[in-house]
Design a protein around this motif. Structure first.
Motif, short mmCIF file in Angstrom:
data_model
loop_
_atom_site.label_atom_id
_atom_site.label_comp_id
_atom_site.label_asym_id
_atom_site.label_seq_id
_atom_site.Cartn_x
_atom_site.Cartn_y
_atom_site.Cartn_z
N ASP A 271 7.97 3.74 7.00
CA ASP A 271 5.74 3.54 6.13
C ASP A 271 5.07 4.75 7.53
O ASP A 271 4.44 5.81 7.01
CB ASP A 271 5.50 2.66 6.15
N ILE B 253 -6.62 -1.43 6.06
CA ILE B 253 -5.61 -0.19 6.08
C ILE B 253 -6.95 0.97 6.14
O ILE B 253 -7.09 0.89 6.88
CB ILE B 253 -5.44 -0.39 4.67
N TYR C 130 1.09 -1.11 -0.25
CA TYR C 130 -0.21 0.16 0.02
C TYR C 130 0.49 1.23 0.05
O TYR C 130 0.48 2.52 -0.86
CB TYR C 130 -1.10 0.24 1.61
N PRO C 131 1.59 1.00 0.79
CA PRO C 131 2.53 2.44 0.59
C PRO C 131 2.97 2.76 -0.66
O PRO C 131 3.24 4.20 -0.78
CB PRO C 131 3.54 2.27 1.85
N ASN D 60 -12.05 5.51 -4.89
CA ASN D 60 -11.16 5.83 -5.22
C ASN D 60 -10.13 4.95 -5.43
O ASN D 60 -10.16 3.95 -6.72
CB ASN D 60 -10.15 6.61 -4.00
N LYS E 120 0.11 2.75 -3.57
CA LYS E 120 -1.86 3.13 -2.95
C LYS E 120 -1.93 4.70 -2.63
O LYS E 120 -2.38 5.06 -2.93
CB LYS E 120 -2.63 1.82 -2.72
N GLU E 121 -0.73 4.72 -1.43
CA GLU E 121 -1.13 5.34 -0.78
C GLU E 121 -0.89 6.82 -1.58
O GLU E 121 -1.83 7.63 -1.20
CB GLU E 121 -0.06 5.52 0.06
N ASP E 122 -0.76 7.59 -2.06
CA ASP E 122 -0.49 8.44 -3.02
C ASP E 122 -1.77 8.33 -3.53
O ASP E 122 -2.51 10.12 -3.41
CB ASP E 122 0.85 9.15 -4.05
N ARG E 123 -1.42 7.84 -4.09
CA ARG E 123 -3.13 7.98 -4.82
C ARG E 123 -4.37 8.39 -4.54
O ARG E 123 -5.37 8.81 -4.92
CB ARG E 123 -3.27 6.49 -5.64
N ARG F 19 -4.61 14.37 4.17
CA ARG F 19 -5.59 14.70 3.34
C ARG F 19 -7.24 15.24 4.53
O ARG F 19 -8.12 15.71 4.19
CB ARG F 19 -5.90 13.25 3.62
N VAL G 191 -6.23 -3.38 1.95
CA VAL G 191 -6.97 -1.85 1.56
C VAL G 191 -7.97 -1.80 2.28
O VAL G 191 -7.70 -0.80 3.07
CB VAL G 191 -6.68 -1.74 0.54
N LYS H 99 5.95 8.16 6.48
CA LYS H 99 4.51 8.29 4.93
C LYS H 99 3.23 8.83 5.40
O LYS H 99 2.53 8.96 4.73
CB LYS H 99 4.95 8.29 4.27
N ARG H 100 2.09 7.88 6.30
CA ARG H 100 1.27 7.65 6.86
C ARG H 100 1.19 9.37 7.33
O ARG H 100 -0.06 9.75 6.97
CB ARG H 100 1.36 7.20 7.45
N ALA I 37 -0.92 -5.77 4.02
CA ALA I 37 -2.94 -6.13 4.48
C ALA I 37 -3.53 -5.60 3.13
O ALA I 37 -2.48 -4.71 2.15
CB ALA I 37 -2.36 -4.68 5.72
N SER J 173 1.31 11.73 5.03
CA SER J 173 -0.55 11.98 4.07
C SER J 173 -1.93 11.87 4.80
O SER J 173 -2.13 12.06 4.28
CB SER J 173 -0.49 9.71 3.41
#
Lengths: 62, 174
Positions: free
Chosen positions: B15, B75, A34-35, B119, A38-41, B26, B72, B18-19, B70, B22
């Motif tokens: 990770d 997640i 995922y990172p 998405n 798909k994460e940036d998407r 968002r 989506v 980055k999360r 994992a 993100s």
């Protein structure tokens, strides 16, 4: 119920365990990372979604 | 204070960072498009704690289930659960002119979850679609007033994907 010799039953269980007799059936998936994939998407998707007409409509209903 | 176990793995650190970025992006997108930049702020420590809680959960599940990645649905579900639990979005002022500010974390997470699942399927919800509105209403209500475990959210998301992705054959009605 017929009585079972616990020690023998335990030994049989241990043998099966070591031999892979019990399938671990929870781990079957072919998911992507995922990172990286798909994460940036999804972050870009939130901005795209926020620009749609339904975004404000849903907030008004909240 | 001991180093958190999740932080000691190099790939996990990347990770996590980055999360965090993100989710900060968002949430700020949602706040900006709602025009609430002056009314809300993001508590970085609460957001950080939510991300760490999420990775704690996911790493434990991945280890237990023996999976590398994992799904989506998992997640999205676990992210939503921990963000709603930690509530990183906070009002700037205690005087709330808009009552929706009280539930802004639940509302933002509902929006982001809806965005993510659409998405993933490559679709955009249509304005004035009663099905979308009904689904959103239930989702938002559930996050606000019900105690929904992450695994239940995961199942709900999977049902959504199942419904969209599966080819069904209609029964012949006599």
């Amino acid at each position: 119920m017929a009585l079972v010799n616990c020690e023998e039953a335990t030994r049989r269980f241990e043998e099966k365990l070591r031999s892979g007799y019990f399938r671990h059936d929870r781990s079957l998936n072919n998911e992507v990372d995922y990172p990286t994939e798909k994460e940036d998407r999804d972050t870009a998707g939130v901005e795209e979604f926020a620009k749609t007409g339904i975004f404000k409509v849903l907030y008004e209903r909240s | 204070m001991k180093d958190h176990k999740v932080l000691s793995a190099a790939s996990s650190s990347h990770d996590l960072v980055k999360r965090f970025r993100s989710w900060m992006s968002r949430i700020q997108i949602i706040v900006r498009y709602l025009g609430l930049e002056d009314a809300l702020k993001i508590d970085e420590d609460r957001l950080g704690k939510a991300i760490i809680d999420y990775f704690d959960d996911i790493d434990r599940l991945k280890e237990y289930e023996g999976i590398e990645h994992a799904s989506v649905s998992k997640i999205y579900a676990y992210e939503t659960y921990w963000l709603v639990k930690r509530k990183p979005i906070m009002p700037v002022s205690p005087d709330l002119e808009d009552e929706r500010i009280v539930f802004i974390n639940e509302i933002a997470c509902s929006m982001i979850l809806l965005s993510n699942i659409c998405n993933e399927l490559g679709i955009i919800p249509v304005e004035n679609d009663p099905h979308v509105e009904k689904f959103y209403d239930l989702l938002c209500y559930s996050l606000k007033y019900r105690d929904i475990p992450a695994k239940a959210l995961e199942l709900a998301i999977e049902f959504f994907f199942f419904g969209r992705r599966t080819e069904f054959v209609h029964k012949n009605v006599r």
